[in-house]
Scaffold this motif. Sequence first.
Motif, PDB file in Angstrom:
ATOM      1  N   LEU A 139      10.473   4.489  10.600  1.00 25.65           N
ATOM      2  CA  LEU A 139      11.103   3.697   9.541  1.00 25.65           C
ATOM      3  C   LEU A 139      12.576   3.401   9.808  1.00 25.65           C
ATOM      4  O   LEU A 139      13.257   2.846   8.953  1.00 25.65           O
ATOM      5  CB  LEU A 139      10.956   4.419   8.192  1.00 25.65           C
TER       6      LEU A 139
ATOM      7  N   PHE B 280       7.397   9.965  11.398  1.00 26.05           N
ATOM      8  CA  PHE B 280       7.312   8.985  10.315  1.00 26.05           C
ATOM      9  C   PHE B 280       8.692   8.386  10.022  1.00 26.05           C
ATOM     10  O   PHE B 280       8.859   7.164   9.970  1.00 26.05           O
ATOM     11  CB  PHE B 280       6.729   9.658   9.064  1.00 26.05           C
ATOM     12  N   TYR B 281       9.698   9.235   9.852  1.00 26.12           N
ATOM     13  CA  TYR B 281      11.035   8.737   9.531  1.00 26.12           C
ATOM     14  C   TYR B 281      11.639   7.932  10.682  1.00 26.12           C
ATOM     15  O   TYR B 281      12.294   6.914  10.457  1.00 26.12           O
ATOM     16  CB  TYR B 281      11.960   9.887   9.130  1.00 26.12           C
TER      17      TYR B 281
ATOM     18  N   GLN C 267      10.977   2.926   1.579  1.00 30.92           N
ATOM     19  CA  GLN C 267      11.572   1.583   1.548  1.00 30.92           C
ATOM     20  C   GLN C 267      12.163   1.285   0.176  1.00 30.92           C
ATOM     21  O   GLN C 267      13.239   0.683   0.072  1.00 30.92           O
ATOM     22  CB  GLN C 267      10.530   0.533   1.932  1.00 30.92           C
TER      23      GLN C 267
ATOM     24  N   GLU D 168       5.677   5.161   3.181  1.00 30.13           N
ATOM     25  CA  GLU D 168       6.527   4.060   3.646  1.00 30.13           C
ATOM     26  C   GLU D 168       7.042   3.244   2.463  1.00 30.13           C
ATOM     27  O   GLU D 168       8.221   2.898   2.402  1.00 30.13           O
ATOM     28  CB  GLU D 168       5.744   3.175   4.608  1.00 30.13           C
TER      29      GLU D 168
ATOM     30  N   GLY E 237       0.241   4.013   3.720  1.00 26.63           N
ATOM     31  CA  GLY E 237       1.438   3.220   3.446  1.00 26.63           C
ATOM     32  C   GLY E 237       2.207   3.651   2.208  1.00 26.63           C
ATOM     33  O   GLY E 237       3.217   3.030   1.876  1.00 26.63           O
TER      34      GLY E 237
END
Length: 154
Positions: free
Chosen positions: A141, A137-138, A109, A105, A102
């Motif tokens: 998000l 991954f992107y 964020q 992330e 995390g």
Amino acid sequence: MNDKSVSIRPARREDVAAMIAMLADDHLGRARERLANPLPEIYYEAFERVERNPNLQLVVAESEGRVVGCLQLALLPGISSQGGIRGLLEDVRVASDCRSRGIGEKLVQWAVAEAKARGCVLVELLTHSSRVDAQRFYKRLGFSASHVGMTVRF
């Protein structure tokens, strides 16, 4: 280490070696970066240029006194998008032994929230076409593949 033990803070000069080690820790970075002890002075000079520019923020993720991630947020004023400011994420990295916890992330964020707070109308990023895991991954998000990037190196 868990997500709650990770804090994001402005990078400091003493973080440069850890950041360069993360940047060099993949197939592209190994060819691009110069890991040496001592680290070449050019990295510290670059850090100072970034630090002096109010439109650039270099931050690290830290856990238990160790730098475990980094990214750079660039604010790009322009005339397109009705004069909107674009946020550009660069050099997003997490230490290889700390991935899937995390941290990335949390870094992204943070950067998106910071860009929004600083008046950006959008946030963009570039990732090399060979970084398939990073692309997944992107997308997870909320980013979408919207451009075709091109490079010329000198």
